[in-house]
Design a protein around this motif. Structure first.
Motif, PDB file in Angstrom:
ATOM      1  N   ASN A 103       0.723  -1.168   0.032  1.00 18.23           N
ATOM      2  CA  ASN A 103      -0.113  -0.024  -0.032  1.00 18.23           C
ATOM      3  C   ASN A 103       0.984   1.167   0.064  1.00 18.23           C
ATOM      4  OD1 ASN A 103      -1.743  -2.261   2.051  1.00 18.23           O
ATOM      5  ND2 ASN A 103      -2.987  -1.232   0.043  1.00 18.23           N
ATOM      6  N   GLY A 104       2.119   1.140  -0.325  1.00 17.25           N
ATOM      7  CA  GLY A 104       2.850   2.417  -0.309  1.00 17.25           C
ATOM      8  C   GLY A 104       4.209   2.319   0.216  1.00 17.25           C
ATOM      9  N   CYS A 105       5.283   3.076  -0.166  1.00 18.87           N
ATOM     10  CA  CYS A 105       6.409   3.541   0.425  1.00 18.87           C
ATOM     11  C   CYS A 105       6.364   4.564   1.183  1.00 18.87           C
ATOM     12  CB  CYS A 105       7.794   3.424  -0.730  1.00 18.87           C
ATOM     13  SG  CYS A 105       7.838   1.983  -1.505  1.00 18.87           S
ATOM     14  N   TYR A 106       6.051   4.804   2.479  1.00 21.34           N
ATOM     15  CA  TYR A 106       5.815   5.840   3.165  1.00 21.34           C
ATOM     16  C   TYR A 106       6.900   6.596   3.682  1.00 21.34           C
ATOM     17  CZ  TYR A 106       0.593   5.725   3.346  1.00 21.34           C
ATOM     18  OH  TYR A 106      -0.684   5.919   2.948  1.00 21.34           O
ATOM     19  N   SER A 107       7.021   7.387   4.631  1.00 20.25           N
ATOM     20  CA  SER A 107       7.879   8.578   4.881  1.00 20.25           C
ATOM     21  C   SER A 107       9.202   7.723   5.628  1.00 20.25           C
ATOM     22  CB  SER A 107       7.687   9.682   5.513  1.00 20.25           C
ATOM     23  OG  SER A 107       6.815  10.343   4.564  1.00 20.25           O
ATOM     24  N   GLY A 108      10.348   8.408   5.582  1.00 20.35           N
ATOM     25  CA  GLY A 108      11.393   8.008   6.473  1.00 20.35           C
ATOM     26  C   GLY A 108      12.560   9.016   6.250  1.00 20.35           C
ATOM     27  N   ASN A 109      13.690   8.679   6.619  1.00 15.15           N
ATOM     28  CA  ASN A 109      14.863   9.752   6.510  1.00 15.15           C
ATOM     29  C   ASN A 109      16.265   8.665   6.013  1.00 15.15           C
ATOM     30  OD1 ASN A 109      15.949   8.341   8.913  1.00 15.15           O
ATOM     31  ND2 ASN A 109      17.072   9.967   9.337  1.00 15.15           N
ATOM     32  N   SER A 110      17.411   9.424   6.038  1.00 17.04           N
ATOM     33  CA  SER A 110      18.651   8.418   5.499  1.00 17.04           C
ATOM     34  C   SER A 110      19.744   8.770   6.460  1.00 17.04           C
ATOM     35  CB  SER A 110      18.740   8.928   4.023  1.00 17.04           C
ATOM     36  OG  SER A 110      19.270  10.181   3.906  1.00 17.04           O
ATOM     37  N   ILE A 111      20.637   7.869   6.489  1.00 17.12           N
ATOM     38  CA  ILE A 111      21.976   8.117   6.975  1.00 17.12           C
ATOM     39  C   ILE A 111      23.129   7.360   6.432  1.00 17.12           C
ATOM     40  CG2 ILE A 111      21.580   5.887   8.405  1.00 17.12           C
ATOM     41  CD1 ILE A 111      22.570   7.489  10.767  1.00 17.12           C
ATOM     42  N   GLU A 112      24.278   8.036   6.228  1.00 11.66           N
ATOM     43  CA  GLU A 112      25.248   7.373   5.579  1.00 11.66           C
ATOM     44  C   GLU A 112      26.148   6.583   6.312  1.00 11.66           C
ATOM     45  OE1 GLU A 112      29.223   8.739   2.871  1.00 11.66           O
ATOM     46  OE2 GLU A 112      27.805  10.384   3.594  1.00 11.66           O
ATOM     47  N   LYS A 113      26.805   5.219   5.754  1.00 12.26           N
ATOM     48  CA  LYS A 113      27.483   4.461   6.582  1.00 12.26           C
ATOM     49  C   LYS A 113      28.246   3.664   5.509  1.00 12.26           C
ATOM     50  CE  LYS A 113      27.323   0.334   9.531  1.00 12.26           C
ATOM     51  NZ  LYS A 113      27.893  -0.806   8.437  1.00 12.26           N
ATOM     52  N   ASP A 114      29.834   3.983   5.607  1.00 11.50           N
ATOM     53  CA  ASP A 114      30.722   3.061   5.047  1.00 11.50           C
ATOM     54  C   ASP A 114      30.433   3.362   3.275  1.00 11.50           C
ATOM     55  OD1 ASP A 114      31.622   1.893   7.132  1.00 11.50           O
ATOM     56  OD2 ASP A 114      30.219  -0.013   6.759  1.00 11.50           O
ATOM     57  N   GLY A 115      30.054   4.595   3.099  1.00  8.73           N
ATOM     58  CA  GLY A 115      30.201   5.235   1.825  1.00  8.73           C
ATOM     59  C   GLY A 115      28.805   4.611   0.891  1.00  8.73           C
ATOM     60  N   LEU A 116      27.964   4.270   1.849  1.00  6.78           N
ATOM     61  CA  LEU A 116      26.520   4.011   1.232  1.00  6.78           C
ATOM     62  C   LEU A 116      25.191   4.758   2.088  1.00  6.78           C
ATOM     63  CD1 LEU A 116      26.666   0.128   1.172  1.00  6.78           C
ATOM     64  CD2 LEU A 116      27.141   1.569  -0.851  1.00  6.78           C
ATOM     65  N   LEU A 117      24.361   5.185   1.347  1.00  4.84           N
ATOM     66  CA  LEU A 117      23.452   5.815   1.804  1.00  4.84           C
ATOM     67  C   LEU A 117      22.059   4.921   2.170  1.00  4.84           C
ATOM     68  CD1 LEU A 117      22.481   8.830   2.710  1.00  4.84           C
ATOM     69  CD2 LEU A 117      21.424   8.809   0.560  1.00  4.84           C
ATOM     70  N   TYR A 118      21.734   4.770   3.416  1.00  6.20           N
ATOM     71  CA  TYR A 118      20.777   3.968   3.868  1.00  6.20           C
ATOM     72  C   TYR A 118      19.195   4.848   3.993  1.00  6.20           C
ATOM     73  CZ  TYR A 118      24.209   0.226   5.366  1.00  6.20           C
ATOM     74  OH  TYR A 118      25.153  -0.874   5.185  1.00  6.20           O
ATOM     75  N   LEU A 119      18.505   4.241   3.238  1.00 10.06           N
ATOM     76  CA  LEU A 119      17.163   4.973   3.030  1.00 10.06           C
ATOM     77  C   LEU A 119      16.043   4.260   3.946  1.00 10.06           C
ATOM     78  CD1 LEU A 119      17.243   5.530  -0.760  1.00 10.06           C
ATOM     79  CD2 LEU A 119      18.012   7.012   1.026  1.00 10.06           C
TER      80      LEU A 119
END
Length: 476
Positions: A103-119
């Motif tokens: 039913n959808g990809c709802y809201s959240g944030n991101s954080i960088e770790k080891d040269g990757l961006l985690y969403l």
């Protein structure tokens, strides 16, 4: 063009792309489009998501239902910029094509770790018996490739005392540990702020509910934490706060708390609180660290369910300009990031009580003094304008949309008032971008974000209650 009726919970596939391109061309002719605000190329945009400065550029994601200007199956849109003024559209970043997010990809944030961006995001999952809360993660590399975690959801279900209304993960690092805030509604119909912890961003343990010494309404949405000038600041959107004369006048409010987050004792030690913005159209802001670790914030330029004139042109809402966060006199100040002012290269001084503008896209700056009991400025044309006023006797600042011909969201009122700052003089910055307006008082100690639909004829007047001096700078 001929519009197609597409079922609400449809995710974008290759077969839809030709129709979406037709919609984008149709929207491109809208008379209400901004120049320097981010807006949907078609359909509805709402919450900013995953805001970050990653790999030498800003990455802004956002909630997006591309097919029509209504709430529907939410995807994550994506755009990037190196300077906050020139943006490259990256189209869809997250498509809800898995069963756990049906039913959808709802809201959240991101954080960088080891040269990757985690969403991080909420995987919206509805059943006949209500929602089952699920939190998921995708990972973006420096080439922009995004892959969902194979073991999603990383959090599945709710704590025993919470309802199924849990969403909007905000992940941060503190004392070398990862933490996640989640907005929630308890089974007792109270807003709750939940805390989880992790060592690797993939396996999460529940810590409990953080005590907030304020009314949290019946539900908390879009929580976030950021450090500003040495203080912890929590920003969140509680639903169900009782309307007051000078506060909580929108359908849903957005607050900030300044103080210290005591994770060990699961509480927030409060020093000061207020609404983040006092305008009509501001909700679900997300705080993040920009270039050089600068505290910043972007918000959804909207609030709740609204009918807008742009609906007929197949697009709706947008995002505020990027704001820089500072503390002043204990308050959180959100003021347009200085990089944006490079857009306004046609600079003009004025000394008058009336100005005729030469475009709909400008930044006007002036001062309002305490010499008069009531001072005001109106923007628009005769019988079709909005007004900003300062009552220095009652110490009230007000924005009034009741004199606009195209009135919107009337059920939630046509005026917004807030307590003034008891200053001898107010510095006023107004950014007009056709149908988007952002007002900053004393560099963001107070602010008003709102929509108006009276400037599409390209020229209008700005009238002051008395002769004033200042500058009006037009966008490139």
């Amino acid at each position: 063009m001929r519009f197609k009726k597409i079922e609400k919970y449809t995710y974008v596939e290759e077969k839809h792309m030709q129709y979406l391109e037709e919609l984008k061309r149709f929207v491109a002719d809208s008379k209400y489009l901004p120049k320097y605000h981010i807006y949907p190329k078609c359909g509805l945009m709402n919450d900013p998501n995953g805001l970050s400065y990653f790999n030498g550029e800003y990455n802004f994601f956002y909630q997006w239902f591309p097919f029509e200007p209504n709430h529907g199956m939410k995807h994550w849109g994506h755009c990037t910029s190196k300077d906050l003024s020139t943006w490259e559209d990256k189209e869809i970043a997250l498509t809800p094509d898995m069963e756990y997010e049906k039913n959808g990809c709802y809201s959240g944030n991101s954080i960088e770790k080891d040269g990757l961006l985690y969403l991080f995001y909420t995987a919206n999952y509805k059943t006949d018996n209500g929602k089952i809360p699920k939190q998921a993660v995708a990972v973006m590399d420096k080439e922009g490739n995004i892959k969902k975690h194979i073991n999603n959801p990383v959090i599945d279900g709710a704590p025993s005392d919470m309802s199924g209304e849990i969403r909007d993960p905000f992940v941060f690092i503190k004392n070398d540990s990862y933490y996640m805030l989640l907005g929630a509604k308890s089974k007792k119909e109270k807003g709750a702020l939940l805390l989880y912890t992790s060592k690797n961003l993939l396996n999460w343990d529940y810590r409990g509910e953080i005590y907030l010494p304020i009314d949290t309404g019946y539900m908390i949405e879009c929580p976030g934490l950021i450090e500003v000038d040495g203080k912890d600041v929590i920003i969140f959107s509680p639903m169900g706060l009782k309307k007051e004369a000078l506060r909580y006048q929108n359908q849903f409010a957005t607050l900030y708390l300044v103080g210290k987050l005591d994770i060990e004792n699961m509480k927030f030690d409060l020093e000061y609180m207020d609404e983040v913005d006092n305008g009509f159209d501001f909700y679900a802001p997300q705080a993040f660290y920009g270039k050089d670790n600068k505290p910043m914030m972007v918000s959804w330029f909207g609030c709740g369910e609204q009918v807008l004139p742009s609906d007929n042109e197949m697009w709706k809402h947008g995002l505020t300009m990027p704001h820089t966060l500072k503390l002043k006199e204990g308050r959180l100040c959100n003021f347009v990031s200085e990089e944006l002012n490079d857009l306004f290269d046609d600079k003009n001084r004025f000394s008058s009580n009336t100005i005729k503008t030469k475009s709909n896209h400008y930044h006007i700056q002036f001062n309002m003094c305490k010499d008069n009991k009531n001072t005001w400025v109106i923007v628009g044309n005769d019988n079709d304008y909005w007004e900003l006023s300062f009552d220095t006797i009652k110490n009230i600042i007000q924005v009034d949309r009741s004199n606009l011909k195209l009135k919107v969201d009337t059920l939630n009122g046509l005026k917004r008032c807030t307590e003034g700052l008891n200053k001898e003089e107010y510095k006023v910055d107004i950014y007009v971008d056709n149908s988007f307006v952002e007002i900053f008082i004393n560099e963001g100690m107070k602010s008003f974000a709102f929509r108006c639909f009276n400037l599409s004829d390209k020229e209008h007047s700005i009238k002051f209650s008395h002769t004033n001096e200042g500058s009006i700078n037009y966008c490139k």
